[in-house]
Design a protein around this motif. Structure first.
Motif, short mmCIF file in Angstrom:
data_model
loop_
_atom_site.label_atom_id
_atom_site.label_comp_id
_atom_site.label_asym_id
_atom_site.label_seq_id
_atom_site.Cartn_x
_atom_site.Cartn_y
_atom_site.Cartn_z
N ARG A 281 -66.07 -11.32 13.48
CA ARG A 281 -65.72 -10.48 12.33
C ARG A 281 -66.05 -9.01 12.61
NH1 ARG A 281 -63.82 -12.62 7.92
NH2 ARG A 281 -64.59 -14.74 8.31
N ALA A 282 -67.13 -8.80 13.36
CA ALA A 282 -67.52 -7.43 13.70
C ALA A 282 -66.48 -6.79 14.64
CB ALA A 282 -68.90 -7.42 14.35
N GLN A 284 -63.34 -7.44 14.66
CA GLN A 284 -62.20 -7.10 13.81
C GLN A 284 -62.50 -5.83 13.00
OE1 GLN A 284 -61.48 -9.67 10.39
NE2 GLN A 284 -59.26 -9.59 10.77
N ALA A 285 -63.71 -5.79 12.42
CA ALA A 285 -64.06 -4.64 11.57
C ALA A 285 -64.10 -3.35 12.38
CB ALA A 285 -65.43 -4.89 10.90
N GLU A 286 -64.53 -3.48 13.63
CA GLU A 286 -64.65 -2.29 14.48
C GLU A 286 -63.29 -1.63 14.70
OE1 GLU A 286 -66.33 -1.24 18.98
OE2 GLU A 286 -66.20 -3.32 18.28
N ASP A 288 -60.53 -2.26 12.83
CA ASP A 288 -59.99 -1.88 11.52
C ASP A 288 -60.48 -0.49 11.11
OD1 ASP A 288 -58.68 -4.29 11.33
OD2 ASP A 288 -59.95 -5.12 9.74
N ALA A 289 -61.74 -0.19 11.47
CA ALA A 289 -62.34 1.08 11.05
C ALA A 289 -61.65 2.28 11.71
CB ALA A 289 -63.83 1.08 11.39
N ASP A 314 -63.20 0.69 0.53
CA ASP A 314 -64.15 -0.42 0.61
C ASP A 314 -64.29 -1.19 -0.70
OD1 ASP A 314 -64.76 -0.22 3.40
OD2 ASP A 314 -65.71 1.69 2.91
N ARG A 348 -59.56 -1.82 2.95
CA ARG A 348 -59.61 -1.59 4.39
C ARG A 348 -59.30 -2.89 5.17
NH1 ARG A 348 -62.19 2.59 6.99
NH2 ARG A 348 -63.79 2.92 5.40
N GLN A 349 -59.84 -3.99 4.68
CA GLN A 349 -59.56 -5.27 5.34
C GLN A 349 -58.08 -5.64 5.26
OE1 GLN A 349 -62.52 -7.52 3.22
NE2 GLN A 349 -63.96 -7.51 4.94
N GLY A 352 -56.24 -3.67 7.75
CA GLY A 352 -56.49 -4.22 9.08
C GLY A 352 -55.65 -5.46 9.35
#
Lengths: 438, 438
Positions: A281-282, A284-286, A288-289, A314, A348-349, A352
């Motif tokens: 998940r991290a 993916q978040a990285e 996406d950011a 967020d 944001r998700q 992404g």
């Protein structure tokens, strides 16, 4: 003893990866996009992972060059180079039936099949954008119906051209014939869209016919796939939609008089692999950011047809109108509603998810978790394999090869060595034979 | 210190060689014609010989498959493979302006220029045969005038597409722009034959523009070459006709406002090299003897428009009508008359001359003798170099590399190492720069 049914995987190669912000990562492959060696090493990695094929998309217009890489190499020339540094992996090129002519397409694909010793596949598309049409003499794209009518005739002509040389046409008798004219015959095609006399200039290629891939989503696309496709690149957001598509298309294949088991349905699949679910998940978040918020929100505004520019990144996605009340294009809007319902993402998700593979399925987690999902899809009538869309290249492809493939192999779901020398062979397809002797 | 003017050589690769009976020799490369590795090794040999480029012809119809190999690989895909096993030699592909569209051609050639790191050339042809037209939706070939009008517009569009990305368009700023939209611009072409908006999908390639080759013999062909060609593949039977052509085309280049010194005129050249002249002549006679007499006499009957089937093979050629009394196609008939006048051949020798390179110059003898002739042509306004048409492959190419090239090098007429990394550089051509910034 018959072998148990096996998964099939294509590696869909795309620039720095399918996530639209992939190129923005520090250390991304951005500077290598014009280096054919980069794609060659991706293909070699996919071959190390025993993938059935690498898969190249294609488009005939440049898109928004500010926002990121889209096209670079023309796929047929790129795959010809890649053929020479690989030995067993298939090479699938998208070729548009709207902008090519069947003689050119059949000739180049047959040539590439010789160059690769029988590893070529053809992903038939009908193209989409008016900007593409305007590079090819048209004002706008032909209608959906016209494009599919043309594509059906295009495929039929290409198949006949590939069959215009018998398998045993080359005699190679130094004191006599080079080839037997009775076994190299014109096709004399005169149809609604094309007139092609044939025969092809290229002798029968190692696979007889390059393998046909197609990605039919519409009614006409599904029917075309049912008639001709040997591999189908499907768009399925979740298990249920994959099962619906799978059942429908397999039924159509049977109705077209073909054996549904010979056609592999391979949904697009975006994966984030981690040693823990949190690590995946991290990852993916990285990435996406790294999405530029303003640009992504502007794109989302187009998709949902309301002004999203003030949405908080967020916070949860604000409520959207139900599908029945939406007047714009239905497909992507329906996917957005499903993502919101299933995942309750932040804005944001959601951006992404849309940025990586659009409406395609995303599987995220440990290798075992992803293998579980793949197995579930494979055993519940949703997929015969997947067209892997690595969000980050080369990392996501390597993660899949190094972490997920071994799990699938241990479970007996995926080959531990190539079983054939041709793409057709590795997909379990027969090689068609042609004898034109009169 | 300025370098003395240097010869340029392309190696025109064709099956088992340009002699139509080459494939019939025992031990010929006949069985390798479907193996891309064969062409790769030919290209590697030509690179060892420091040739400027390998040159691929192309045709869109199959011809007489009984009589011998004609086409096999499609050249763009074949050259993409060959690009990956060579480093410095140029790769020239024939692409027909009559059957391709400029967007496809420009895109594939630009892609190939990236793949080869700047070694691509494009031999523009307008094609010839109705059988080709009938593979591409036409009943017959368009008129000569129509084809050349289309070709001129085709080239202009391709050049503009290659210039549609500025040299510095790629920004590659991870926090900002991938490319600068102001430096990637449409061409908005709407002409008599084509409508193409652009820009190209492929960023500016290493050479900026692939090198343009052309082979204009007719008035319109010469004018097209004068406007656009950077290398010219000429047909010249002897020194006089080469000088006439050279003077005429260089004058036209100047009249078109270009510097004639920047355009290399390269006649086709068939060579038989021996340690003695007799040995060279024996090599020629050996392959001539393999020509099937009946088939060759039937072809000659068409060329001279009388029945040659009763001609004795080892007797002198019977008298033919003067050119003025001949009502068929003039070009080849004129060549036949010149060969008879200059060489007093037997019928079999005439068939052999026509079977190897048709109306192109043949040089035969020891390495020194051939180098003498090459030097004569080079220094007497007949040629800037040659498009070598080896009658036997790989032997005649290897003979030329191993025996003739060293003589030319000792005389200071040919490079002893590549001087540049691109074809454009090795031909002494400037790399065009494009800046689209507004």
């Amino acid at each position: 003893m018959s072998n148990p049914r096996q998964l099939h995987f294509n590696a869909f190669l795309m620039g720095c990866g399918h996530h639209s912000a992939a190129w923005r990562r520090p250390g991304s492959s951005l500077e290598q996009l014009g280096d054919i060696g980069y794609y060659e090493s991706l293909a070699q990695n996919a071959e190390r992972g025993l993938f059935d094929a690498v898969f190249f998309a294609d488009g005939q217009s440049v898109g928004d060059v500010a926002a990121g890489p889209r096209w670079f190499f023309e796929p047929l020339t790129a795959l010809a180079a890649m053929a020479r540094v690989t030995n067993r992996i298939g090479l699938v090129s998208t070729v548009s039936a709207t902008f090519y002519t069947p003689f050119h397409a059949a000739r180049m694909l047959a040539s590439l099949d010789h160059i690769s010793n029988g590893r070529v596949g053809w992903n038939v598309v009908t193209s989409m954008f008016d900007a593409e049409a305007r590079n090819h003499g048209l004002e706008a794209m032909p209608s959906h119906e016209d494009r599919y009518s043309r594509a059906a005739e295009f495929i039929a002509v290409a198949l006949r051209l590939w069959d215009s040389w018998a398998d045993d046409a080359l005699i190679l008798d130094r004191a006599g014939l080079f080839a037997d004219p009775a076994r190299v015959q014109p096709i004399d095609h005169a149809g609604e869209h094309f007139r092609v006399d044939g025969p092809l200039t290229v002798p029968r290629s190692p696979q007889g016919r390059p393998v046909l891939f197609q990605a039919g989503a519409s009614e006409q696309g599904r029917d075309l796939a049912a008639r001709y496709a040997e591999g189908i690149y499907a768009v399925a957001y979740d298990l249920q939609s994959a099962q619906d598509y799978y059942a429908d298309v397999k039924r159509r294949i049977a109705a077209a008089g073909r054996n549904p088991e010979t056609v592999s349905i391979m949904p697009g699949l975006v994966t984030y692999v981690g040693s823990t679910e949190a690590e995946a998940r991290a990852k993916q978040a990285e990435v996406d950011a790294l999405l530029p918020a303003e640009q992504s929100l502007a794109q989302l505004s187009v998709f949902v047809q309301e002004d999203c520019s003030g949405w908080e990144l967020d916070a949860p996605v604000p409520p959207l109108a139900p599908l029945g009340d939406f007047s714009g294009p239905q497909g992507r809007y329906a996917t957005i509603l499903r993502i919101i319902e299933a995942e309750q993402p932040t804005v944001r998700q959601l951006l992404g998810r849309l940025a990586a593979g659009g409406g395609h399925c995303t599987m995220l987690g440990t290798p075992e978790q992803i293998a579980d999902q793949i197995e579930l899809w494979f055993h519940s009538g949703a997929a015969d394999g997947f067209n892997l869309m690595p969000p980050l290249l080369p990392e996501s492809l390597d993660d899949f090869i190094d972490e997920v493939i071994p799990v699938l192999q241990r479970r007996g779901l995926f080959r531990t060595a190539y079983t054939a020398g041709t793409l057709r062979g590795n997909l379990g397809l027969e090689r068609p034979l042609v004898s034109l002797r009169r």
